[in-house]
Design a protein around this motif. Structure first.
Motif: not given
Length: 554
Positions: A22-26, A31-39, A41-46, A59-61
Motif C-alpha cells: 500500500t505504501k509503495l503504491l502511495h 510521484k506521478t502527481h495522481l494522489s489528489h485524484h479522488p479515485f 485516494a479512495t482506493r489507497i484509503i481503503r 493524512r491522505l484524506f
C-alpha cells in the motif's frame, strides 16, 4: 497511465493488500502527481483501512482537495472499522456541512457504526436521515436498518422496516431471524424461516445460525434435532460456525451425547465451543468429564477467558473435591485472571463448598474490586458454615457502599444464614426489609427459608399463615418445607392439612409419601397409611447419604 493504474488498483483490491505494498503504491501515485485524484485516494484509503493504519488514511484524506462521495465513504468506513465511532460521526457531519449528499453506502456505514456502538438514539436520528433522503426502500439501507434494530432492539422497529420491504433479500431475512434468535423467540424465528422458503428464498449458513441461537432449553430438543437434520441435508454441518452453535445448542438442551459427537467432528473448535462443552457437561452433572475437557483444552493451547475459568471453578465446587479447584486457581494465577471479580467470586464459592472457608475469606479480602455477586457469595458461604454474625457484618458493609444494591440473592443468602443458625428474629427482620426498604418481592426460595426457619423454631402456625398470605399458586417446595417441620415437631393435624395441599396439587406422592406415611402412623391413622402405601408401590427406598468433601490438607 490512468487506465494502467486503475487496472492495477482494481486487481490489488481483490487480493490480500499488505501495508508495505500500500505504501509503495502511495509513493508511486505521489510521484506521478495522481494522489489528489479522488479515485486513487479512495482506493489507497481503503487499503490503509484494511491494514488498520488509520493515521495514514486520514493524512491522505486531508491532503485530497477534491472529495467525492466515494472518498467520504472510504474514510468514514475506515474510522467505523477501527471502532473510532466519534470520528466517524464527526466526518459524517463534516460531509453534510460540505454540501456532499450521502448515498445508501454512507447511511449503511453510519447505521452499522450506531449498531456497533449500541447507540440507539443515534440510530433513530440516522434512520430519520434515511427517510428524508428517500432511501428507506433501498435494499442496502433497509438491510442495515433491520440488522441494527435487530441487534439493539426493540425488535418491533426492525419488524416495521422489514414489513415495508416488498421483496426482502436473504440478508434481511437472516437479520430478522437472528434478531428473534437473540431474544430467544424461537416460534417467530421458525415462522420466518418457513415463510422465507415459501417465498422462494433459499436459506444459507447464516440463516441456520440465527435459528439455532433460539433453541436454549431441553423442551426444544426435538426442534433442534430437526434443524440439525436440515444442516446435514444441505451440507451446512461442515461450516465451523454452524457446528460450534450446534454444540452450544445441544449443551443447553442437556443432550451431551450429540454435543460430543459434533464436537469431535470439528477440526479446530474455538473457545466458545470448548466453553459450551465444559459448561454443558458441568450442568448435566458430568463434572469429572468437564474438568477433563478443560485440561485437554489447555494442553492444546486453547485460549481461556475469566468466565470459562469461573465455570470450571463452579464445576469443582459441585464436585466438592478441593484438588481440581486448587489446580484451576493456580491456572488462573498464571493467566493473570485470579483477581477478576467473576473468578474471585467463584473461588470463594469453591473453597467454601469444599470445606475451606478460611481460604474463601482470604480470596475475598484480597479482591481489589468487588461487586454484589462476590458479596452474595461471601454472605451465603458464611451462613452455610454457621457464621451468621459474620454474614450480617458483610451485609452491613454492602449497605455502607452506596454503589452496591442488595438483590434477591443477597436476601436469599441472609435468610439461609438465619435458617442454619435458628435466628428467627433476624430472619423476620430481613424478610420484612427486603420488600419494605428495598422493594424486592419474595420469591419461592425466600419463602422456603422463612418457613423452615419458623417451622424449626416451633412457630408452625405462623409459618402456615405466611404460606396462606402468598398471592397465586404456592410452589410445592414451600409446602414440603412446612411438612418436614410438622413431622419433626409431631404436629400431625397441620401435617395432614399440608399433605392434602401437596397431593391436591398433583405432586408425586413418592416425593413426600414416606414422610406423610410416618406421620399418619404416628397419629394412629392406619387406614391412611395403608392407602398411601398402595399408591407408593414404586418407592424402592432412599439412597444412603455420603460426603464427597475431600480430606486433603491445605
Amino acid at each position: 497511465m490512468f487506465i494502467a493504474f486503475r487496472s492495477l488498483l482494481t486487481q490489488l483490491s481483490r487480493s490480500n493488500q499488505t501495508i508495505s505494498t500500500t505504501k509503495l503504491l502511495h509513493a508511486i501515485i505521489l510521484k506521478t502527481h495522481l494522489s489528489h485524484h479522488p479515485f486513487y485516494a479512495t482506493r489507497i484509503i481503503r487499503f490503509y483501512a484494511l491494514n488498520e493504519d488509520i493515521v495514514s488514511a486520514r493524512r491522505l484524506f486531508d491532503e485530497t482537495p477534491q472529495r467525492s462521495i466515494f472518498l467520504w465513504n472510504s474514510i468514514i468506513r475506515a474510522y467505523a472499522r477501527a471502532h473510532r465511532f466519534s470520528n466517524a460521526f464527526q466526518l459524517f457531519k463534516d460531509m453534510l456541512d460540505s454540501g456532499t449528499r450521502p448515498d445508501n453506502f454512507t447511511f449503511a456505514c453510519i447505521l452499522r457504526a450506531c449498531s456497533d456502538k449500541f447507540d440507539f438514539s443515534g440510530l433513530r436520528v440516522v434512520h430519520g436521515g434515511v427517510v428524508v433522503s428517500g432511501l428507506e426502500l433501498d435494499s442496502i439501507c433497509s438491510s442495515q436498518l433491520v440488522s441494527a434494530y435487530s441487534k439493539l432492539g426493540p425488535l418491533e422497529e426492525a419488524i416495521k422496516v422489514f414489513d415495508g420491504i416488498a421483496e426482502p433479500d436473504l440478508v434481511q431475512w437472516n437479520s430478522m431471524i437472528s434478531g428473534h434468535g437473540c431474544l430467544g423467540d424461537w416460534k417467530k424465528a421458525l415462522l420466518l424461516f418457513i415463510k422465507m422458503q415459501r417465498m422462494g428464498e433459499k436459506p444459507d449458513s447464516f440463516t441456520y445460525v440465527g435459528l439455532i441461537m433460539c433453541l436454549d432449553c431441553p423442551s426444544l430438543l426435538r426442534i433442534g434435532k430437526n434443524v440439525h437434520s436440515l444442516c446435514l441435508k444441505f451440507g451446512f454441518d461442515s461450516n465451523a460456525h454452524v457446528g460450534s452453535l450446534l454444540v452450544s445448542m445441544y449443551s443447553r438442551c442437556k443432550c451431551m451425547g450429540s454435543a460430543c459427537r459434533i464436537f469431535d467432528s470439528l477440526l479446530e473448535p474455538d473457545m466458545v465451543t470448548w466453553s459450551a462443552m465444559i459448561c454443558g457437561l458441568s450442568q448435566s452433572g458430568d463434572i469429572m468429564k468437564a474438568l477433563d475437557f478443560f485440561r485437554e483444552m489447555n494442553m492444546k493451547g486453547g485460549k481461556v477467558d475469566p468466565l470459562l475459568i469461573a465455570s470450571v471453578l463452579s464445576a469443582a465446587a459441585q464436585l466438592a473435591i478441593v484438588q481440581p479447584g486448587r489446580e484451576t486457581h493456580g491456572f488462573a494465577v498464571r493467566c493473570g485472571y485470579h483477581l477478576e471479580v467473576s473468578v474471585s467470586s467463584a473461588l470463594i464459592d469453591m473453597y467454601s463448598k469444599c470445606g475451606f472457608l478460611n481460604l474463601g475469606i482470604q480470596v475475598f479480602k484480597a479482591m481489589p474490586s468487588k461487586n454484589i455477586i462476590s458479596y452474595n457469595s461471601m454472605i451465603s458461604n458464611l451462613g452455610l458454615h454457621g457464621n451468621a454474625n459474620e454474614a450480617f457484618q458483610i451485609f452491613e458493609e454492602v449497605l455502607e457502599k452506596e454503589y452496591y444494591n442488595p438483590d434477591e440473592a443477597t436476601f436469599s443468602a441472609l435468610l439461609c444464614a438465619c435458617c442454619h443458625t435458628g435466628l428467627v428474629c433476624d430472619g423476620r427482620r430481613y424478610f420484612r426489609i427486603m420488600n419494605d426498604e428495598f422493594g424486592i418481592q419474595p420469591k419461592t426460595e425466600h419463602y422456603v427459608y422463612m418457613v423452615k426457619l419458623l417451622g424449626m423454631a416451633g412457630e408452625l402456625e405462623e409459618a402456615y399463615e405466611l404460606i396462606q398470605s402468598i398471592q397465586g399458586p404456592v410452589d410445592f417446595g414451600i409446602w414440603g418445607a412446612l411438612l418436614s417441620c410438622c413431622d419433626i415437631h409431631g404436629n400431625y393435624r397441620l401435617g395432614g392439612i399440608v399433605a392434602k395441599h401437596l397431593f391436591d396439587n398433583k405432586v408425586e406422592k413418592s416425593s413426600y409419601g414416606v414422610m406423610v406415611s410416618n406421620m399418619y402412623a404416628g397419629d394412629g391413622r392406619w387406614e391412611c397409611v395403608k392407602k398411601l402405601r398402595v399408591d407408593m408401590e414404586a418407592i424402592k427406598g432412599k439412597m444412603p447419604g455420603k460426603s464427597w468433601i475431600s480430606n486433603i490438607k491445605m
